[in-house]
Design a protein around this motif. Sequence first.
Motif, PDB file in Angstrom:
ATOM      1  N   ILE A  78       0.840  -1.208   0.000  1.00 52.76           N
ATOM      2  CA  ILE A  78       0.000   0.000   0.000  1.00 52.76           C
ATOM      3  C   ILE A  78       0.868   1.248   0.000  1.00 52.76           C
ATOM      4  O   ILE A  78       0.636   2.183  -0.778  1.00 52.76           O
ATOM      5  CB  ILE A  78      -0.973  -0.011   1.200  1.00 52.76           C
ATOM      6  CG1 ILE A  78      -2.019  -1.119   1.006  1.00 52.76           C
ATOM      7  CG2 ILE A  78      -1.651   1.353   1.370  1.00 52.76           C
ATOM      8  CD1 ILE A  78      -2.845  -1.420   2.253  1.00 52.76           C
ATOM      9  N   VAL A  79       1.885   1.263   0.856  1.00 54.26           N
ATOM     10  CA  VAL A  79       2.779   2.428   0.927  1.00 54.26           C
ATOM     11  C   VAL A  79       3.496   2.631  -0.404  1.00 54.26           C
ATOM     12  O   VAL A  79       3.648   3.759  -0.865  1.00 54.26           O
ATOM     13  CB  VAL A  79       3.775   2.279   2.103  1.00 54.26           C
ATOM     14  CG1 VAL A  79       4.861   3.341   2.034  1.00 54.26           C
ATOM     15  CG2 VAL A  79       3.028   2.363   3.425  1.00 54.26           C
ATOM     16  N   GLN A  80       3.901   1.545  -1.040  1.00 54.93           N
ATOM     17  CA  GLN A  80       4.552   1.651  -2.356  1.00 54.93           C
ATOM     18  C   GLN A  80       3.597   2.234  -3.395  1.00 54.93           C
ATOM     19  O   GLN A  80       3.988   3.096  -4.183  1.00 54.93           O
ATOM     20  CB  GLN A  80       5.069   0.275  -2.805  1.00 54.93           C
ATOM     21  CG  GLN A  80       5.766   0.283  -4.148  1.00 54.93           C
ATOM     22  CD  GLN A  80       7.029   1.141  -4.155  1.00 54.93           C
ATOM     23  OE1 GLN A  80       7.677   1.335  -3.134  1.00 54.93           O
ATOM     24  NE2 GLN A  80       7.377   1.669  -5.305  1.00 54.93           N
ATOM     25  N   GLU A  81       2.342   1.791  -3.392  1.00 55.98           N
ATOM     26  CA  GLU A  81       1.349   2.344  -4.314  1.00 55.98           C
ATOM     27  C   GLU A  81       1.165   3.839  -4.075  1.00 55.98           C
ATOM     28  O   GLU A  81       1.080   4.629  -5.031  1.00 55.98           O
ATOM     29  CB  GLU A  81       0.003   1.632  -4.148  1.00 55.98           C
ATOM     30  CG  GLU A  81      -0.029   0.234  -4.699  1.00 55.98           C
ATOM     31  CD  GLU A  81      -1.360  -0.462  -4.451  1.00 55.98           C
ATOM     32  OE1 GLU A  81      -2.413   0.211  -4.487  1.00 55.98           O
ATOM     33  OE2 GLU A  81      -1.343  -1.679  -4.202  1.00 55.98           O
ATOM     34  N   LEU A  82       1.096   4.222  -2.806  1.00 51.79           N
ATOM     35  CA  LEU A  82       0.941   5.642  -2.468  1.00 51.79           C
ATOM     36  C   LEU A  82       2.149   6.433  -2.946  1.00 51.79           C
ATOM     37  O   LEU A  82       2.011   7.509  -3.544  1.00 51.79           O
ATOM     38  CB  LEU A  82       0.755   5.819  -0.954  1.00 51.79           C
ATOM     39  CG  LEU A  82      -0.519   5.234  -0.359  1.00 51.79           C
ATOM     40  CD1 LEU A  82      -0.495   5.357   1.163  1.00 51.79           C
ATOM     41  CD2 LEU A  82      -1.762   5.896  -0.926  1.00 51.79           C
ATOM     42  N   ARG A  83       3.334   5.911  -2.692  1.00 48.54           N
ATOM     43  CA  ARG A  83       4.574   6.580  -3.090  1.00 48.54           C
ATOM     44  C   ARG A  83       4.619   6.773  -4.609  1.00 48.54           C
ATOM     45  O   ARG A  83       4.987   7.844  -5.101  1.00 48.54           O
ATOM     46  CB  ARG A  83       5.767   5.762  -2.605  1.00 48.54           C
ATOM     47  CG  ARG A  83       7.088   6.486  -2.731  1.00 48.54           C
ATOM     48  CD  ARG A  83       8.238   5.697  -2.114  1.00 48.54           C
ATOM     49  NE  ARG A  83       8.039   5.575  -0.672  1.00 48.54           N
ATOM     50  CZ  ARG A  83       8.116   4.425  -0.007  1.00 48.54           C
ATOM     51  NH1 ARG A  83       8.397   3.301  -0.623  1.00 48.54           N
ATOM     52  NH2 ARG A  83       7.924   4.388   1.291  1.00 48.54           N
ATOM     53  N   GLN A  84       4.230   5.743  -5.369  1.00 44.17           N
ATOM     54  CA  GLN A  84       4.245   5.840  -6.828  1.00 44.17           C
ATOM     55  C   GLN A  84       3.286   6.915  -7.332  1.00 44.17           C
ATOM     56  O   GLN A  84       3.527   7.524  -8.361  1.00 44.17           O
ATOM     57  CB  GLN A  84       3.891   4.491  -7.457  1.00 44.17           C
ATOM     58  CG  GLN A  84       4.994   3.474  -7.336  1.00 44.17           C
ATOM     59  CD  GLN A  84       4.579   2.091  -7.813  1.00 44.17           C
ATOM     60  OE1 GLN A  84       3.395   1.808  -8.020  1.00 44.17           O
ATOM     61  NE2 GLN A  84       5.546   1.206  -7.980  1.00 44.17           N
ATOM     62  N   LYS A  85       2.194   7.134  -6.608  1.00 41.50           N
ATOM     63  CA  LYS A  85       1.223   8.154  -6.992  1.00 41.50           C
ATOM     64  C   LYS A  85       1.600   9.539  -6.489  1.00 41.50           C
ATOM     65  O   LYS A  85       0.933  10.509  -6.822  1.00 41.50           O
ATOM     66  CB  LYS A  85      -0.158   7.808  -6.423  1.00 41.50           C
ATOM     67  CG  LYS A  85      -0.835   6.653  -7.091  1.00 41.50           C
ATOM     68  CD  LYS A  85      -2.208   6.472  -6.479  1.00 41.50           C
ATOM     69  CE  LYS A  85      -3.093   5.680  -7.408  1.00 41.50           C
ATOM     70  NZ  LYS A  85      -4.500   5.858  -7.109  1.00 41.50           N
ATOM     71  N   GLY A  86       2.622   9.634  -5.643  1.00 41.93           N
ATOM     72  CA  GLY A  86       2.987  10.908  -5.054  1.00 41.93           C
ATOM     73  C   GLY A  86       2.076  11.288  -3.887  1.00 41.93           C
ATOM     74  O   GLY A  86       1.862  12.465  -3.602  1.00 41.93           O
ATOM     75  N   VAL A  87       1.535  10.289  -3.212  1.00 44.97           N
ATOM     76  CA  VAL A  87       0.621  10.491  -2.092  1.00 44.97           C
ATOM     77  C   VAL A  87       1.360  10.185  -0.794  1.00 44.97           C
ATOM     78  O   VAL A  87       2.127   9.222  -0.723  1.00 44.97           O
ATOM     79  CB  VAL A  87      -0.608   9.563  -2.237  1.00 44.97           C
ATOM     80  CG1 VAL A  87      -1.511   9.643  -1.012  1.00 44.97           C
ATOM     81  CG2 VAL A  87      -1.384   9.903  -3.505  1.00 44.97           C
ATOM     82  N   THR A  88       1.130  10.988   0.239  1.00 44.55           N
ATOM     83  CA  THR A  88       1.738  10.736   1.538  1.00 44.55           C
ATOM     84  C   THR A  88       0.739  10.048   2.458  1.00 44.55           C
ATOM     85  O   THR A  88      -0.471  10.104   2.228  1.00 44.55           O
ATOM     86  CB  THR A  88       2.220  12.040   2.205  1.00 44.55           C
ATOM     87  OG1 THR A  88       1.120  12.926   2.352  1.00 44.55           O
ATOM     88  CG2 THR A  88       3.320  12.691   1.375  1.00 44.55           C
ATOM     89  N   LEU A  89       1.257   9.415   3.485  1.00 45.59           N
ATOM     90  CA  LEU A  89       0.440   8.708   4.462  1.00 45.59           C
ATOM     91  C   LEU A  89       0.647   9.331   5.828  1.00 45.59           C
ATOM     92  O   LEU A  89       1.788   9.603   6.225  1.00 45.59           O
ATOM     93  CB  LEU A  89       0.832   7.226   4.515  1.00 45.59           C
ATOM     94  CG  LEU A  89       0.168   6.383   5.602  1.00 45.59           C
ATOM     95  CD1 LEU A  89      -1.343   6.305   5.380  1.00 45.59           C
ATOM     96  CD2 LEU A  89       0.783   4.994   5.650  1.00 45.59           C
TER      97      LEU A  89
END
Length: 179
Positions: A78-89
Amino acid sequence: MAAYGYARVSTTDQDVSLQVERLKAAGCEVVRAEQVTGTKRDGRSELETVLAFLRAGDELVVTKVDRLARSIGDLQQIVQELRQKGVTLKALDQPIDTGTAAGKAFLDMLGVFAEFETNLRKERQMEGITKAKAEGRYKGRKPSVPVDEVRKLKAEGKGVSEIAKALGVGRSSVYRALE
């Protein structure tokens, strides 16, 4: 940048409303919530919806990281998907900021502990089942096929595949009934 929330509880007898209220108070414009186990990602339609909706510059907010994932593998994915989209958690109850090295390390440590907790729970459950079996209180789940009917058909000379087809069950169920 927009903040979007995700809330989750494991069972239908738990209440997700407290998480939703906290996420809204933290500035989340949209909060997606569901009542489903976090031990696996399959079947978590609200999580998939929010992940598909997020765009570069957005922020995904959860109250705790274990609301997002219970296994380190799912969390990392999930974190990798967010990172690829430029989204922070961001997690409200934990110092998580995936934009920093320290925040990433802390997130990974929390994921390890969440998975450890899940494994401990499974071990305790298995210990309880073993004890209940030893005391004769645990019989396992009820057979999914009529065992007497399977044995009767077998005695009539029918094969496993034929019995399975006649009863509308899998061959493995027939083999288990014949044990």
